[in-house]
Design an enzyme around this catalytic site. Structure first.
Site, PDB file in Angstrom:
ATOM      1  N   CYS A   2     -13.640-137.725 -13.187  1.00  9.70           N
ATOM      2  CA  CYS A   2     -12.304-138.282 -12.962  1.00  9.70           C
ATOM      3  C   CYS A   2     -12.263-139.663 -13.605  1.00  9.70           C
ATOM      4  CB  CYS A   2     -12.028-138.460 -11.470  1.00  9.70           C
ATOM      5  SG  CYS A   2     -12.227-136.953 -10.521  1.00  9.70           S
ATOM      6  N   ARG A  27     -10.921-137.831 -19.124  1.00  9.53           N
ATOM      7  CA  ARG A  27     -11.903-137.580 -18.070  1.00  9.53           C
ATOM      8  C   ARG A  27     -11.421-136.554 -17.042  1.00  9.53           C
ATOM      9  NH1 ARG A  27     -15.867-141.180 -17.795  1.00  9.53           N
ATOM     10  NH2 ARG A  27     -16.237-140.615 -15.639  1.00  9.53           N
ATOM     11  N   TRP A  75     -10.226-134.747 -12.019  1.00 10.25           N
ATOM     12  CA  TRP A  75     -10.830-133.483 -12.451  1.00 10.25           C
ATOM     13  C   TRP A  75     -11.384-132.880 -11.174  1.00 10.25           C
ATOM     14  CZ3 TRP A  75     -10.807-130.375 -16.453  1.00 10.25           C
ATOM     15  CH2 TRP A  75     -11.805-129.400 -16.561  1.00 10.25           C
ATOM     16  N   ASN A 101     -14.536-141.154  -8.027  1.00  9.30           N
ATOM     17  CA  ASN A 101     -14.990-140.233  -9.072  1.00  9.30           C
ATOM     18  C   ASN A 101     -16.405-139.803  -8.694  1.00  9.30           C
ATOM     19  OD1 ASN A 101     -15.832-138.991 -11.462  1.00  9.30           O
ATOM     20  ND2 ASN A 101     -16.329-140.941 -12.432  1.00  9.30           N
ATOM     21  N   GLY A 102     -16.581-138.522  -8.393  1.00 12.10           N
ATOM     22  CA  GLY A 102     -17.913-138.049  -8.016  1.00 12.10           C
ATOM     23  C   GLY A 102     -17.825-136.984  -6.939  1.00 12.10           C
ATOM     24  N   GLU A 488     -24.029-119.190 -32.804  1.00 12.41           N
ATOM     25  CA  GLU A 488     -23.236-120.343 -32.377  1.00 12.41           C
ATOM     26  C   GLU A 488     -23.257-121.446 -33.449  1.00 12.41           C
ATOM     27  OE1 GLU A 488     -21.065-120.945 -30.281  1.00 12.41           O
ATOM     28  OE2 GLU A 488     -21.039-123.109 -29.983  1.00 12.41           O
ATOM     29  N   LYS A 492     -19.949-122.949 -35.260  1.00 11.92           N
ATOM     30  CA  LYS A 492     -19.603-124.387 -35.268  1.00 11.92           C
ATOM     31  C   LYS A 492     -19.288-124.849 -36.688  1.00 11.92           C
ATOM     32  CE  LYS A 492     -18.814-124.975 -32.013  1.00 11.92           C
ATOM     33  NZ  LYS A 492     -18.936-124.147 -30.872  1.00 11.92           N
ATOM     34  N   GLU A 495     -15.844-123.223 -37.983  1.00 13.41           N
ATOM     35  CA  GLU A 495     -14.568-123.586 -37.391  1.00 13.41           C
ATOM     36  C   GLU A 495     -14.138-125.012 -37.678  1.00 13.41           C
ATOM     37  OE1 GLU A 495     -14.406-123.414 -33.093  1.00 13.41           O
ATOM     38  OE2 GLU A 495     -16.508-123.991 -32.943  1.00 13.41           O
ATOM     39  N   HIS A 511     -32.484-106.468 -44.122  1.00 11.21           N
ATOM     40  CA  HIS A 511     -31.657-105.261 -44.147  1.00 11.21           C
ATOM     41  C   HIS A 511     -30.313-105.514 -44.824  1.00 11.21           C
ATOM     42  CE1 HIS A 511     -34.588-103.234 -41.659  1.00 11.21           C
ATOM     43  NE2 HIS A 511     -34.585-104.278 -40.844  1.00 11.21           N
ATOM     44  N   LYS A 610      -7.382-125.135 -28.142  1.00  6.88           N
ATOM     45  CA  LYS A 610      -8.457-125.266 -27.159  1.00  6.88           C
ATOM     46  C   LYS A 610      -8.443-124.105 -26.175  1.00  6.88           C
ATOM     47  CE  LYS A 610     -11.959-127.264 -25.440  1.00  6.88           C
ATOM     48  NZ  LYS A 610     -13.173-126.923 -26.200  1.00  6.88           N
TER      49      LYS A 610
END
Ligand code: F6R
Length: 615
Positions: A2, A27, A75, A101-102, A488, A492, A495, A511, A610
């Site tokens: 947060c 955040r 958050w 925050n926590g 992956e 990255k 994209e 192959h 996103k």
């Protein structure tokens, strides 16, 4: 994660706090709130939604006068995002107001104790418990606010950055930190409080960063006192001169959200562990699993549904689940699964993985699996998201907001949580002894520090990026646990730099893809010492024999690959199943730097979004 902001001084607090919240919105942005004291009244306005929603509501609902105030952008961790769970929270007397925050992990017994003492609660949050605990201590012990905060915090377990004030004594704000950041801006007869320095950079460049376990009282616009929360000892304030400019700050000082998020991974992984892993006791606690343990222990299969990077995390999980828990796993693209009438049994467990919790294909796959009678478990990052609500149970990754479109910390935290689940099931199924289980937990605990060490490969990644930024194609190879990392790594690069890249299991190269190799083709090979090392070395020889350029991701101190490769990037050693958490770091850095050197929009690559809420 947060964002918190506070102000006490001679200016109007509202515009400072509002702007601060906008800067800290990276955040968390599921709800926001502000508390102001205008000399007569405490005014609190909070709402589900973004800071912009708060602004619209606040300016029509309350007067914004006052020179002391606090604000929060949330958050959600405890309690769904709604108006009531939003911060600030007020104590039962209406005098104390807090932002936090926590996570207060032992909030439940504290809450129960306070209920027994006559307190009542409106929200589901740990924060409302904390503000009432402070109030209770203050009246019981007849102490000042600072002392009450200190006594109360010494009764808590968890993490916090808090700011609290008392409307009956509106000349001071008390702040404290443990595990969550907190900066104090020191102006002329005024103090600013924030999760980072961005909210106050245009007012002062003098800042004090509280250390873990410290608290401060800022009083009368001039006085500042810092103490250790544990033993009350005084701390000399260390005032730093900030080197920030306004343009940098929206990304917390980083050039892009992506690189910021790459660097957040040690903390993000720690947050994923938090409150779940008890290494000494040999316990992994996860409510979503514990409450449904029979479903997992009796599962005929685990079927993973996901898209993109989350699908890659699912592939890593396949290796981990089968190795540890000995449960057969299938990993499906959600978009394929939903349209192909898959065979699903009632004793299958379907795990849906999604950072955003909003991906349309994954959502549809969940609905289909539920129709077919399976138990569906969600692994999401965004708290309160559609997927987290649609699944029967789940676990949040707690990676904090991921704003860069290219997923980075979501991937490593997804792997982390899936590893915790696999280890827990392995222990319960008797596939791991307590000693083995503890060894794995101990090693997992060291992963955030090893990720931090792997991040030191940044300079090497920059050098390699400079050399290969203009290539048209790239190959990524890995075996076993690191085959999905190769996929992956290629994703990255594709994209954000728009360079064509493919990931393959290293042995598959002969192959077909080997035909692509010539002196123009860079091949990124994950060749850690633990996983099929000799086999991978042979694959490297095959590439070398065809003049391909080798970029080896190797274990620290490697000598064999070094002899063959054009470049090597070292990562710390770990147990083989945990290597993806480290090997992925230089691949993220490499694609980031290539994209930056090519002048691409790293955080918002073309054609992407996103959260993919359309098919
Ligand atoms: C790649 C990326 C995407 C997402 C995919 C699924 O960097 O971010 O491939 O992984 O769109 O998104 P979530 O995890 O939100 O379901």
């Amino acid at each position: 994660m947060c964002g918190i902001v506070g102000y006490i001084g001679h200016r109007e607090a509202y515009p400072i706090i509002l702007q601060g919240l906008q800067r800290l919105e990276y955040r968390g942005y599921d709800s926001a709130g502000i508390a102001l004291y205008d000399g007569d009244h405490l005014k609190v306005c909070k709402t589900k939604g973004k800071v912009e929603d708060l602004k619209n509501r606040l300016e029509s609902e309350i007067s914004t006068k006052g020179t002391i105030g606090i604000g929060h952008t949330r958050w959600a961790t405890h309690g769904v995002p709604n108006d009531i769970n939003s911060h600030p929270h007020i104590s039962n007397s209406g005098n104390l107001v807090i932002i936090h925050n926590g996570i207060i992990e032992n909030y439940d017994p504290l809450r129960q104790e306070l209920i027994n003492r006559g307190y009542s609660f409106q929200s589901d949050t740990d924060t409302e418990v904390l503000v009432n605990l402070i109030e209770d201590v203050k009246s019981k012990e007849n102490v000042k606010l600072g002392k009450a905060v200190q006594i109360a915090l010494n009764q808590t377990i968890g993490a916090y950055a808090i700011a609290v004030f008392d409307k009956t004594k509106p000349n001071e704000i008390v702040v404290a930190r443990l595990g969550s950041p907190l900066a104090i801006g020191v102006g002329d007869d005024e103090f600013f409080i924030a999760s980072d320095a961005t909210p106050f950079i245009e007012y002062t460049n003098n800042a004090i960063y509280l250390e873990d376990g410290e608290m401060a009282v800022v009083r009368n616009h001039k006085e500042l006192e810092i103490r250790k929360i544990k033993d009350d000892s005084l701390v000399d304030p260390y005032i730093q001169e900030l080197q920030l400019n306004l343009e940098q700050i929206e990304k917390g000082g980083y050039d892009h959200f992506m690189i910021k998020e790459i660097y957040e991974q040690p903390d993000a992984i720690t947050d994923t562990f938090r409150g779940r892993m008890k290494t000494k006791e040999g316990i992994i606690r996860m409510a979503g699993i514990d409450d449904n343990i029979d479903k997992f222990l009796n599962a005929r299969r685990i079927v993973v549904v996901a898209c993109g990077t989350s699908w890659h995390a699912g592939l890593v999980a396949e290796y981990i689940f089968e190795e540890f828990a000995r449960i057969p796993v299938e990993v499906e693209y959600a978009s394929e699964f939903r349209y192909r009438n898959p065979v699903i049994y009632e004793d299958d467990v379907v795990i849906a993985i999604s950072q955003s919790g909003e991906t349309a294909d994954t959502m549809a796959a969940i609905k289909l699996a539920k129709e077919k009678g399976a138990f569906v478990f969600g692994v999401c990052n965004v708290v309160g998201s559609s997927i987290s609500r649609e699944t029967h149970a789940g676990a949040y990754t707690h990676a904090g907001p991921e704003i860069g479109v290219a997923s980075t910390k979501a991937f490593t935290t997804q792997i982390t949580i899936l590893t915790l689940i696999a280890l827990k099931l392995a222990k319960l199924k008797g596939k791991l002894s307590l000693t083995e289980f503890r060894t794995y937990l101990q090693e997992l605990e060291s992963i955030p520090a090893k990720v931090a060490e792997a991040l030191k490969s940044n300079e090497q990644a920059i050098r390699v990026a400079a050399q290969y930024k203009d290539v048209a194609n790239a190959l990524y190879l890995g075996r076993g646990y690191n085959f999905p990392v190769a996929l992956e790594g290629a994703l990255k690069l594709k994209e954000i730099s728009y360079i064509h890249a493919e990931g393959y299991p290293a042995a598959e190269m002969k192959h077909g893809p080997i035909a692509l190799i010539d002196e123009e083709m860079p091949v990124v090979v994950i060749a850690t010492r633990q996983g099929h090392y000799e086999k991978v070395v042979s694959n490297i020889e095959e590439i070398k024999a065809r003049s391909g350029k080798i970029i080896g991701i190797v274990s620290k101190g490697d000598t064999e690959v070094k002899k063959l490769a054009d470049h090597v990037i070292e990562i710390p050693e770990t147990l083989e199943p945990f290597t993806p958490l480290l090997t992925t770091i230089p691949l993220q850095l490499l694609s980031y730097h290539i994209a930056v050197m090519l002048g691409k929009n790293v955080d918002q690559p073309r054609n992407l979004a996103k959260s993919v809420t359309v098919e």
